[in-house]
Design a protein around this motif. Sequence first.
Motif, mmCIF file in Angstrom:
data_model
loop_
_atom_site.group_PDB
_atom_site.id
_atom_site.type_symbol
_atom_site.label_atom_id
_atom_site.label_comp_id
_atom_site.label_asym_id
_atom_site.label_seq_id
_atom_site.Cartn_x
_atom_site.Cartn_y
_atom_site.Cartn_z
ATOM 1 N N ARG B 16 0.839 -1.201 0.000
ATOM 2 C CA ARG B 16 0.000 0.000 0.000
ATOM 3 C C ARG B 16 0.874 1.250 0.000
ATOM 4 N NH1 ARG B 16 -4.423 0.931 3.908
ATOM 5 N NH2 ARG B 16 -5.113 2.183 2.158
ATOM 6 N N ALA B 17 1.957 1.237 0.769
ATOM 7 C CA ALA B 17 2.825 2.411 0.837
ATOM 8 C C ALA B 17 3.528 2.634 -0.499
ATOM 9 C CB ALA B 17 3.853 2.240 1.946
ATOM 10 N N SER B 19 2.554 1.756 -3.514
ATOM 11 C CA SER B 19 1.662 2.164 -4.599
ATOM 12 C C SER B 19 0.995 3.499 -4.309
ATOM 13 C CB SER B 19 0.594 1.098 -4.824
ATOM 14 O OG SER B 19 -0.169 0.970 -3.644
ATOM 15 N N GLY B 20 1.073 3.972 -3.080
ATOM 16 C CA GLY B 20 0.406 5.227 -2.743
ATOM 17 C C GLY B 20 -1.042 5.014 -2.350
ATOM 18 N N ASP B 21 -1.422 3.746 -2.127
ATOM 19 C CA ASP B 21 -2.796 3.422 -1.778
ATOM 20 C C ASP B 21 -3.186 4.031 -0.425
ATOM 21 O OD1 ASP B 21 -5.004 1.761 -2.834
ATOM 22 O OD2 ASP B 21 -4.849 0.773 -0.883
ATOM 23 N N GLU B 25 -4.864 8.171 3.970
ATOM 24 C CA GLU B 25 -4.846 7.887 5.406
ATOM 25 C C GLU B 25 -3.677 8.583 6.084
ATOM 26 O OE1 GLU B 25 -5.148 3.493 5.597
ATOM 27 O OE2 GLU B 25 -6.395 3.910 3.842
ATOM 28 N N ARG B 30 -1.650 12.977 9.574
ATOM 29 C CA ARG B 30 -0.773 14.120 9.757
ATOM 30 C C ARG B 30 -1.591 15.399 9.950
ATOM 31 N NH1 ARG B 30 1.460 18.137 7.242
ATOM 32 N NH2 ARG B 30 3.629 18.675 7.708
ATOM 33 N N PRO B 43 -11.393 12.762 0.234
ATOM 34 C CA PRO B 43 -10.502 11.862 -0.511
ATOM 35 C C PRO B 43 -10.384 12.265 -1.978
ATOM 36 C CG PRO B 43 -11.992 10.589 0.858
ATOM 37 C CD PRO B 43 -12.413 12.023 0.982
ATOM 38 N N GLY B 44 -11.484 12.670 -2.583
ATOM 39 C CA GLY B 44 -11.471 13.035 -3.996
ATOM 40 C C GLY B 44 -10.606 14.255 -4.253
ATOM 41 N N TYR B 47 -6.910 13.416 -3.731
ATOM 42 C CA TYR B 47 -6.373 12.643 -4.849
ATOM 43 C C TYR B 47 -6.075 13.559 -6.040
ATOM 44 C CZ TYR B 47 -6.195 9.376 -8.747
ATOM 45 O OH TYR B 47 -5.809 8.693 -9.859
ATOM 46 N N LEU B 48 -7.013 14.480 -6.296
ATOM 47 C CA LEU B 48 -6.867 15.397 -7.418
ATOM 48 C C LEU B 48 -5.625 16.271 -7.259
ATOM 49 C CD1 LEU B 48 -8.863 15.382 -9.677
ATOM 50 C CD2 LEU B 48 -9.862 17.472 -8.768
ATOM 51 N N GLN B 51 -2.413 14.306 -7.750
ATOM 52 C CA GLN B 51 -2.108 14.029 -9.151
ATOM 53 C C GLN B 51 -1.606 15.281 -9.860
ATOM 54 O OE1 GLN B 51 -1.807 11.081 -10.255
ATOM 55 N NE2 GLN B 51 -2.638 10.214 -8.389
ATOM 56 N N GLN B 52 -2.228 16.432 -9.579
ATOM 57 C CA GLN B 52 -1.796 17.676 -10.212
ATOM 58 C C GLN B 52 -0.334 17.944 -9.897
ATOM 59 O OE1 GLN B 52 -3.234 19.404 -12.316
ATOM 60 N NE2 GLN B 52 -5.434 19.090 -12.128
ATOM 61 N N ARG B 53 0.037 17.735 -8.622
ATOM 62 C CA ARG B 53 1.402 18.011 -8.198
ATOM 63 C C ARG B 53 2.370 17.040 -8.873
ATOM 64 N NH1 ARG B 53 -0.082 18.714 -3.135
ATOM 65 N NH2 ARG B 53 0.211 16.498 -2.779
ATOM 66 N N LYS B 54 1.973 15.771 -8.865
ATOM 67 C CA LYS B 54 2.853 14.742 -9.406
ATOM 68 C C LYS B 54 3.152 14.984 -10.883
ATOM 69 C CE LYS B 54 3.094 9.709 -9.901
ATOM 70 N NZ LYS B 54 2.388 8.455 -9.620
#
Lengths: 688, 62
Positions: B16-17, B19-21, B25, B30, B43-44, B47-48, B51-54
């Motif tokens: 999980r760690a 893959s970023g799953d 959490e 934090r 969560p949505g 996630y968004l 992804q934008q940052r990545k």
Amino acid sequence: MKNKLLGTLLAVVGAFAAGGIALNRHEPINALWIVTAAICVYLLGYRFYAAWIAARVLAIDPSRATPAERLNNGRDFIPTHRVIVFGHHFAAIAGPGPLVGPTLAAQFGYLPGLLWILVGAVLGGCVQDMVILLLSTRRDGRSLGQMARDELGPFGGFAALLGTLIIMIILSAVLGLVIVNVMKHSPWATATILGTVPAALIVGLYLRAWRPGRVLEATLLGVALVLLALVAGGWVDHQPGIRTAFDYTAVPLAVFVIGYGFCAAILPVWLLLAPRDYLSTFLKLGTIMLLAVAILLTHPQIRMPALTQFVDGSGPLFGGRVFPFVFITIACGAVSGFHALIASGTSPKLISSESDVRLVGYGSMALESFVAVMALIAATLLDPGVFFAINSGAGVVGATPAAAVHTISGWGFPVTVEQMRALAAAMGEQTLFARTGGAPSLAVGMASILGSSFGRGLMALWYHFAVMFEAVFIMAVLDAGTRVGRFMLQDLLGHLWRPLGRTSWYPSVLLASALMVGAWGYFLYIGVIDPNGGINILWPLFGISNQMLAGIALSVATGILVKAGRKRYALVTALPLAWIALVTTTAAWQKVMSPDPRLGLFAAADELAGKFAAGLLPPERALVAPQLIFNQRLDGWVTFVLTALLWFVILDMLRVCVRRVRGLPLRAGSEAPYQASRLQGAMAGSGA
Amino acid sequence: MSGAAQRLRALWSWLRALSGDDAYERYRARHGRRHPDVPPLTPGDFYLQQQQRKWSGVSRCC
């Protein structure tokens, strides 16, 4: 004591394996020798050279707080366990490059490529990645371009930026060409690859709308869908009515890839790019492991000779002697400048202790290099005749199967039309002649390894699995590259007119994406219409640009080490830099100046122009000749610009070094001051 | 038996760690520690943003 024993053992086993390779020069050698020698070389490099660099050259200090700890914001700066950072870093650096380069370089025989992959990685590529990762970690995760600007001067920064943009364009074009060549007249491959697009979209929707952020279950779903696409492609291939709908020539496929790249660059990342990347990472890691297991199970014989006559520069895949071209053809897997962008991007912001740099920087490059060794094995276990029949363009060996086998058998690599027909039938393809680009021959090699370990009757399925695996992560790189290129262009355009620099302003998004896709699309299109296959021109150009970026990264590293007063130790990066500068400049010189039209770009353009003017070309070649002539001259100028950039940066670095030696004032640089870490042992809970 | 179960659980958490799953959490944990007074992202949205940052920098290679 234990370490010394381990070291001695590694050295002995490695020497035996290397000796096995050396002594078996005149008979087929077993791939296990190669695998053993490679693993020993990596372990020795990691255990001794990397440890020495960490302790002496970089003076790694585990008590020093890393930016992940000091700037921890829970978003991009997060102290992370080293095994997790290793995983992320490896997934980021491992692309299709180490699969294609070694396949193409196999035209020289297996030995030159193998030696360069091993020596280049252990003394060059791994060192570059590790040093840049540490230098960036000590500079709050600054990028290569920023470090070049801070430490050398504005020119260094500009050169790194321009170099990155050029490499993105050439990389995207050459990878696009690789997948077009895979899909050409292959309904199965085309249907499967098309099918991966809706699979990615479904995963994207799943992760955004249904179960936000549940990456594992979404990936599992995606992998199932992609495997379904694989089987469905096979079904399509057996339906006479439907298969023609997926049977295309190269040009429409190139248009599709270009259009796809444009969509990927402007669509929201969550819809296409991010889910495709999850799929590609999963497939990539899974297939690499599968391949390693299969090679160990089948331990195939290498059929390619250690050296072929093509070391003299007359090779059919691309022109040029073994020196310098094996060092240009294999960039990824030995030394890859592109890695410096990753090592100065996300990874340094996750490193929780400086002592993790050896595993993350050196270790993941060693693993990527091992992937290159496996690709080399998969390419060289084919009958050399078959290898050359698949990888030689029609313009080189002749357009008909009969002409091709005649030429290739004449080189001393016997192959028959029957043999190629049977092989194509076993792989579920219409033909395997002139399938340039490296991917089809790699897929045949992989299929024969995987097929003989996990089911011989499924050869065609394994072939298309390998093809899909390559295509999925080539397209992920294509998407990501186009997007980053778009951001870089927007940044540049913003200097001309401010609104164009706003990354979310739609007209600017469209304009920059169109420019970026147009640029690589142009090179892709020319590659597709080139009767020699295009790869023979584009891949060396990509190699030169990647090595140029490595030269910039190694220059920045050398400059920083000298500035820090570690002059003697700077040889650790200065010597690989000298080698990279030598091979890149020699290759570029030959590509620009050689009077041999098989090698020199301007010579080829002049020859073609002469024939065109005299009306000696057959009509279908005359049609594309003006474009080819223009393109070869353009490629010549691109090569010139890349080499000039490299030398400007090297001279800039030398200027800084001379100033340091003379005691003249220098740029302060951007190293963050020492701050004691309070994480000591905190990561130990998870096994550090 | 419990040893094997423990090992499986450890493997699962590594997976999980990697893959970023488990990213959301970890973010929640934090966030709860640092800014207990600010409502966290859904969560949505998280996630968004992630992804934008990545995907605005170089995160994939040749």
